[in-house]
Design an enzyme around this catalytic site. Structure first.
Site, PDB file in Angstrom:
ATOM      1  N   ASP A   1       0.933  -1.181  -0.082  1.00 50.73           N
ATOM      2  CA  ASP A   1       0.067   0.013   0.006  1.00 50.73           C
ATOM      3  C   ASP A   1       0.891   1.159   0.080  1.00 50.73           C
ATOM      4  O   ASP A   1       1.753   1.466   0.918  1.00 50.73           O
ATOM      5  CB  ASP A   1      -0.800   0.121   1.396  1.00 50.73           C
ATOM      6  CG  ASP A   1      -2.109   0.996   1.261  1.00 50.73           C
ATOM      7  OD1 ASP A   1      -2.418   1.566   0.134  1.00 50.73           O
ATOM      8  OD2 ASP A   1      -2.425   1.368   2.478  1.00 50.73           O
TER       9      ASP A   1
ATOM     10  N   HIS B   1      -9.600   4.870  -2.469  1.00 56.04           N
ATOM     11  CA  HIS B   1      -8.890   4.919  -0.903  1.00 56.04           C
ATOM     12  C   HIS B   1      -9.541   5.759   0.142  1.00 56.04           C
ATOM     13  O   HIS B   1     -10.382   6.541  -0.277  1.00 56.04           O
ATOM     14  CB  HIS B   1      -7.386   5.864  -1.150  1.00 56.04           C
ATOM     15  CG  HIS B   1      -6.324   4.766  -1.548  1.00 56.04           C
ATOM     16  ND1 HIS B   1      -5.108   4.405  -0.908  1.00 56.04           N
ATOM     17  CD2 HIS B   1      -6.170   4.058  -2.845  1.00 56.04           C
ATOM     18  CE1 HIS B   1      -4.439   3.610  -1.884  1.00 56.04           C
ATOM     19  NE2 HIS B   1      -5.056   3.461  -2.872  1.00 56.04           N
TER      20      HIS B   1
ATOM     21  N   ASN C   1     -10.067   0.441  -0.108  1.00 56.52           N
ATOM     22  CA  ASN C   1      -9.139   0.656   1.191  1.00 56.52           C
ATOM     23  C   ASN C   1      -9.745   0.895   2.752  1.00 56.52           C
ATOM     24  O   ASN C   1     -10.344   1.905   2.774  1.00 56.52           O
ATOM     25  CB  ASN C   1      -7.905   1.492   0.823  1.00 56.52           C
ATOM     26  CG  ASN C   1      -7.076   0.925  -0.283  1.00 56.52           C
ATOM     27  OD1 ASN C   1      -7.802   0.177  -1.194  1.00 56.52           O
ATOM     28  ND2 ASN C   1      -5.817   1.452  -0.398  1.00 56.52           N
TER      29      ASN C   1
HETATM   30 ZN   LIG Z   1      -4.428   5.414   0.642  1.00 57.71          ZN
END
Ligand SMILES: [Zn+2]
Length: 277
Positions: free
Chosen positions: A78, A202, A224
């Protein structure tokens, strides 16, 4: 089974569901995430973030645990920032890397991502990159309209880099939001039509179940998660301390990972991923 992220996301895109990508940082969190996915019979992406974990040490553990899992598991880097991190991750057996050069100008971002795509693809590793920039929740009220992904640039970026999936900035933010999240669904819809690769969101924590479900409908396939899982574990721990229900470190750890797992199970179900593996 250890699986490349590209195959996991291809299935999710085809069948319109979302795959959870929880951050894990040690052996317990990796085990908790994989067990939760197994219980839900869902594919999962274990996201190791260099700021939170030694990616080589825990990456190797994640890869071994993924091999023995009964569901598809991708082990993912990540926000890889340095080339060295990407090399380390690939050496540890990761099946996917994110190259985050989103703070660089377009041309520099393309150049850096393209270089990594070339060698990652040579060994069957999936590459995610970010165009536009997903910022921090603590700055959200001031920055929510800044750095959003431009659909025309997205077409060029995907073509020029050969990236497998694209993280887009459409109004989410990392960490805890200051103010209310406002997602730009029109923009997300345009991005979804503009590029063929799966889209990544995200900063899903605190974004709201309704918004996340809608985002999946508009082409988001990887979501995420960290802050919500962290808070769920910590809240359960705090409540049990107050109620004097726990007195041992083992009980405290088990409870925190129960909170993490229960919240992750909620999201896996909500994203429509249960029973897909
Ligand atoms: Zn992120």
């Amino acid at each position: 089974m250890l699986t490349d992220m590209k195959s996991i996301l291809a299935d999710a895109k085809k069948k319109s569901y979302g795959v959870a990508a929880p951050n894990a940082w040690n052996e317990d969190s990796i085990r908790a995430a994989i067990r939760t996915a197994e219980r839900e019979k869902a594919p999962i992406i274990i996201a190791l973030y260099p700021v939170m974990a030694d990616i080589f040490e825990f990456g190797k553990i994640a890869v071994e645990l993924a091999k023995n899992a009964s569901v598809p598991v991708a082990v993912h880097l990540d926000h890889g920032q340095e080339l060295e991190q990407v090399v380390k991750a690939i050496r540890a057996g990761f099946t996917s890397v994110m190259v985050d050069r989103s703070t660089l100008p377009f041309d520099k971002n393309v150049e850096a991502v393209k270089e990594i795509v070339t060698f990652a693809h040579a060994v069957g590793v999936t590459v995610e990159a970010e165009l536009g920039h997903v910022g921090q929740g603590c700055d959200y009220t001031e920055t929510k309209d800044q750095g959003l992904t431009d659909p025309k640039e997205a077409i060029q970026f995907v073509e020029m880099t050969g990236v497998d999936c694209l993280a887009v900035a459409v109004g989410t933010s990392h960490g805890v939001y200051k103010g209310k999240p406002e997602l730009q669904f029109d923009l997300l819809s345009r991005l979804n039509h503009a590029v063929d690769v799966p889209l990544v969101l995200h900063g899903c924590s605190g974004t709201g179940d309704g918004n996340l479900k809608k985002a999946i409908g508009y082409g988001i396939t990887k979501l995420n998660l960290y802050t919500d899982l962290d808070m769920a574990g910590y809240t359960l721990f705090q409540e049990s301390i107050k109620a004097k229900e726990i007195s041992k470190i083992t009980e405290a750890c088990n409870l925190m990972f129960k909170g993490y797992s229960d919240k992750l199970a909620h999201y896996i179900q909500w994203f429509g991923a249960s029973g897909r593996a």
